[in-house]
Design a protein around this motif. Structure first.
Motif, mmCIF file in Angstrom:
data_model
loop_
_atom_site.group_PDB
_atom_site.id
_atom_site.type_symbol
_atom_site.label_atom_id
_atom_site.label_comp_id
_atom_site.label_asym_id
_atom_site.label_seq_id
_atom_site.Cartn_x
_atom_site.Cartn_y
_atom_site.Cartn_z
ATOM 1 N N LEU A 39 -7.765 -31.116 -41.718
ATOM 2 C CA LEU A 39 -7.646 -31.868 -42.966
ATOM 3 C C LEU A 39 -6.554 -32.928 -42.906
ATOM 4 C CD1 LEU A 39 -8.471 -32.356 -45.867
ATOM 5 C CD2 LEU A 39 -7.066 -30.400 -46.540
ATOM 6 N N ASN A 40 -5.367 -32.571 -42.435
ATOM 7 C CA ASN A 40 -4.274 -33.555 -42.389
ATOM 8 C C ASN A 40 -4.620 -34.726 -41.468
ATOM 9 O OD1 ASN A 40 -3.859 -31.636 -40.178
ATOM 10 N ND2 ASN A 40 -1.943 -32.707 -39.814
ATOM 11 N N GLN A 41 -5.329 -34.454 -40.371
ATOM 12 C CA GLN A 41 -5.725 -35.511 -39.449
ATOM 13 C C GLN A 41 -6.817 -36.399 -40.053
ATOM 14 O OE1 GLN A 41 -4.296 -36.361 -36.462
ATOM 15 N NE2 GLN A 41 -2.758 -34.876 -37.074
ATOM 16 N N LEU A 42 -7.731 -35.801 -40.799
ATOM 17 C CA LEU A 42 -8.780 -36.575 -41.464
ATOM 18 C C LEU A 42 -8.162 -37.595 -42.412
ATOM 19 C CD1 LEU A 42 -11.774 -37.099 -42.202
ATOM 20 C CD2 LEU A 42 -11.526 -35.314 -43.931
ATOM 21 N N LEU A 43 -7.177 -37.160 -43.189
ATOM 22 C CA LEU A 43 -6.525 -38.076 -44.124
ATOM 23 C C LEU A 43 -5.878 -39.241 -43.388
ATOM 24 C CD1 LEU A 43 -4.927 -35.435 -46.515
ATOM 25 C CD2 LEU A 43 -7.002 -36.783 -46.912
ATOM 26 N N LYS A 44 -5.314 -38.970 -42.224
ATOM 27 C CA LYS A 44 -4.714 -40.030 -41.407
ATOM 28 C C LYS A 44 -5.794 -40.945 -40.830
ATOM 29 C CE LYS A 44 -3.468 -39.477 -37.132
ATOM 30 N NZ LYS A 44 -2.845 -39.150 -35.864
#
Length: 74
Positions: free
Chosen positions: A17-22
């Motif tokens: 999830l955190n990587q998707l937002l980036k």
């Protein structure tokens, strides 16, 4: 804001999830993505998600700050 379509690479079955937002440009780094998730403003399939590295798979929808991300199979 227009919905964002995010195709998963065919060699990956999920994205954190955190990587998707980036990757879609809603934050500048994975760390900033973790902070967004921790703040409680991110929803996955309509539910608040607090797990920063939650595995997002094709078919799921993520919402954050008015943006909607549709994750699709690549």
């Amino acid at each position: 804001m227009q919905p964002i379509r995010f195709p998963l690479d065919s060699s990956h079955e999920h994205v954190e999830l955190n990587q998707l937002l980036k990757l879609v440009g809603l934050c500048d780094s994975g760390g900033a993505g973790k902070a967004l998730v921790a703040s409680g403003v991110v929803r996955v399939d309509g539910q608040v998600e607090l797990r920063k590295t939650c595995k997002i798979r094709a078919g799921q929808t993520v919402q954050c700050h008015g943006a909607t991300i549709h994750v699709v199979a690549g």
